[in-house]
Enzyme design. Sequence first.
Site, PDB file in Angstrom:
ATOM      1  N   TYR A  91       0.834  -1.204   0.000  1.00 30.44           N
ATOM      2  CA  TYR A  91       0.000   0.000   0.000  1.00 30.44           C
ATOM      3  C   TYR A  91       0.868   1.252   0.000  1.00 30.44           C
ATOM      4  O   TYR A  91       1.798   1.362   0.795  1.00 30.44           O
ATOM      5  CB  TYR A  91      -0.884  -0.027   1.242  1.00 30.44           C
ATOM      6  CG  TYR A  91      -2.125   0.832   1.198  1.00 30.44           C
ATOM      7  CD1 TYR A  91      -2.773   1.124   0.013  1.00 30.44           C
ATOM      8  CD2 TYR A  91      -2.677   1.321   2.381  1.00 30.44           C
ATOM      9  CE1 TYR A  91      -3.934   1.883   0.000  1.00 30.44           C
ATOM     10  CE2 TYR A  91      -3.836   2.076   2.392  1.00 30.44           C
ATOM     11  CZ  TYR A  91      -4.464   2.355   1.187  1.00 30.44           C
ATOM     12  OH  TYR A  91      -5.615   3.112   1.189  1.00 30.44           O
ATOM     13  N   SER A 182       1.300  -7.828   1.660  1.00 32.66           N
ATOM     14  CA  SER A 182       0.418  -6.798   2.202  1.00 32.66           C
ATOM     15  C   SER A 182      -0.626  -6.409   1.151  1.00 32.66           C
ATOM     16  O   SER A 182      -1.419  -7.260   0.744  1.00 32.66           O
ATOM     17  CB  SER A 182       1.238  -5.604   2.697  1.00 32.66           C
ATOM     18  OG  SER A 182       0.454  -4.786   3.532  1.00 32.66           O
ATOM     19  N   GLN A 183      -0.639  -5.153   0.678  1.00 30.74           N
ATOM     20  CA  GLN A 183      -1.540  -4.849  -0.434  1.00 30.74           C
ATOM     21  C   GLN A 183      -1.221  -5.745  -1.627  1.00 30.74           C
ATOM     22  O   GLN A 183      -2.119  -6.198  -2.344  1.00 30.74           O
ATOM     23  CB  GLN A 183      -1.419  -3.393  -0.861  1.00 30.74           C
ATOM     24  CG  GLN A 183      -2.298  -3.054  -2.071  1.00 30.74           C
ATOM     25  CD  GLN A 183      -2.073  -1.653  -2.591  1.00 30.74           C
ATOM     26  OE1 GLN A 183      -2.906  -0.781  -2.441  1.00 30.74           O
ATOM     27  NE2 GLN A 183      -0.921  -1.424  -3.204  1.00 30.74           N
ATOM     28  N   ASP A 272       1.022 -10.219  13.688  1.00 31.21           N
ATOM     29  CA  ASP A 272       0.746  -9.115  12.766  1.00 31.21           C
ATOM     30  C   ASP A 272      -0.375  -8.229  13.327  1.00 31.21           C
ATOM     31  O   ASP A 272      -1.521  -8.666  13.448  1.00 31.21           O
ATOM     32  CB  ASP A 272       0.335  -9.677  11.406  1.00 31.21           C
ATOM     33  CG  ASP A 272       0.370  -8.644  10.289  1.00 31.21           C
ATOM     34  OD1 ASP A 272       0.211  -7.443  10.580  1.00 31.21           O
ATOM     35  OD2 ASP A 272       0.552  -9.041   9.129  1.00 31.21           O
ATOM     36  N   HIS A 301       4.046  -7.805  10.679  1.00 30.41           N
ATOM     37  CA  HIS A 301       3.971  -7.286   9.310  1.00 30.41           C
ATOM     38  C   HIS A 301       5.357  -6.762   8.937  1.00 30.41           C
ATOM     39  O   HIS A 301       5.612  -5.558   8.978  1.00 30.41           O
ATOM     40  CB  HIS A 301       2.916  -6.170   9.267  1.00 30.41           C
ATOM     41  CG  HIS A 301       2.229  -6.034   7.956  1.00 30.41           C
ATOM     42  ND1 HIS A 301       1.274  -6.918   7.525  1.00 30.41           N
ATOM     43  CD2 HIS A 301       2.364  -5.116   6.966  1.00 30.41           C
ATOM     44  CE1 HIS A 301       0.823  -6.538   6.345  1.00 30.41           C
ATOM     45  NE2 HIS A 301       1.483  -5.465   5.975  1.00 30.41           N
TER      46      HIS A 301
END
Length: 320
Positions: A91, A182-183, A272, A301
Amino acid sequence: MPLIDMPLEQLRTYQGISPCPHDLDAYWSRALKQMRAVDPKVTLTPAEFQAPGVSCFDLTFTGVDGARIYAKYLRPKAAGRYPAVLQFHGYTGNSGDWSDKLAYVSAGFAVAAMDCRGQGGKSQDVGGVSGNTMQGQIIRGVWDGPEKLLFRSIYLDTVQLAGIVMGFDEVDETRVGAMGGSQGGALTIACAALEPRIRRAAPMYPFLCDFRRVWEMDLCKDAYEEFNQYFRRFDPTHEHEDAFFNTLSYIDLKNLAPRIRARVLQFTGLMDTVCPPSTQFSAYNAMTCPKDMVLYPDFGHEGLPGASDKTFRFMMGLLG
C-alpha cells in the site's frame, strides 16, 4: 507464545465476520464486462534500465474509466514461450527496482510489476468520486456505492494486466503466477479470484480481508487508519456504520477467495497487528483450491525470513 488474536486452533476454522453481499458474483460479472469493453491501447517502450540477457520495457495500458496504468515488464532475450509472474506492491508503494526482478528472468520467466493507481508509482488515479480523497484508497468512492470503489478499479487493473501478459506471443498463458505482500498479497488474491487462468498465487500477509474484524479488534491504524478518520469526520455517531461495511464487502477478499482456482502458498505472521492473522485466515479458510500456509509465530507485518526463497521455489513449479 503471546497472542494478539485468536488461538491458532480457532484461526484454522475462522470464517470472518464481515458481510458477504448476495449479488457479489453479479457485481463482479458487470465489472469484468466493463473492463473487457476497454481498448487497452497497450504500449511497450524499451526502458532506460537494461541488463545482459534481459529485455526491459515500460508497459502502459488503459484501464477502466480511462486511467493509464504503468508496469515494468521484463523477459528473457532468448527465444521461447516463457511462464510469467505478476508482482504487486504494498500500500502506497510502487513496482520497485528493475534489478530485484532479475532472478525470475534468469530462471526463464517473464515478469510484470504494476504500479497501483494513485500510489507511489506512475499509474493514474482519475478520481471522479464524492467525499474524502485526501487520504485512504480503501474508502475512496464509498459514498457513491460499490460501483465507485477505487479498489474495484485496482482489482480490475490486475486482471487486465494478467490478460495483456498472457496475450504476449512469448508468454505461455497456461503458466502464469501472481505474488506480493500486504496490499500486494491482497492484489494477488484478487487477481487469482477474478482471472481463473492464474495457476499459482503466493500472497504474503494479505491486506483487505475481513474489514469488520479489523474494526472490532480496534486495529484501525497504519494501513487501516482511514476507517477511524472516516467515522470521525463523516459519521461520528456511526449512524451509517452498517451501510459503510456493506459497501466495502464487495472488495473484501474473504468474499472473493472462494473463486480462486490457482494453487496457493500463503505466508502469515501470527504477531501481525497491521493485517491481523484472523483477517488473513478468513480469506485462506474460504479458499477451496489446493493451498498451503507458512506460519511465522513470532513475526508481524515485516520481512519474513526465507519467504522470498520459498516463493521462488513455489513459482519454479510453473517451469515444468
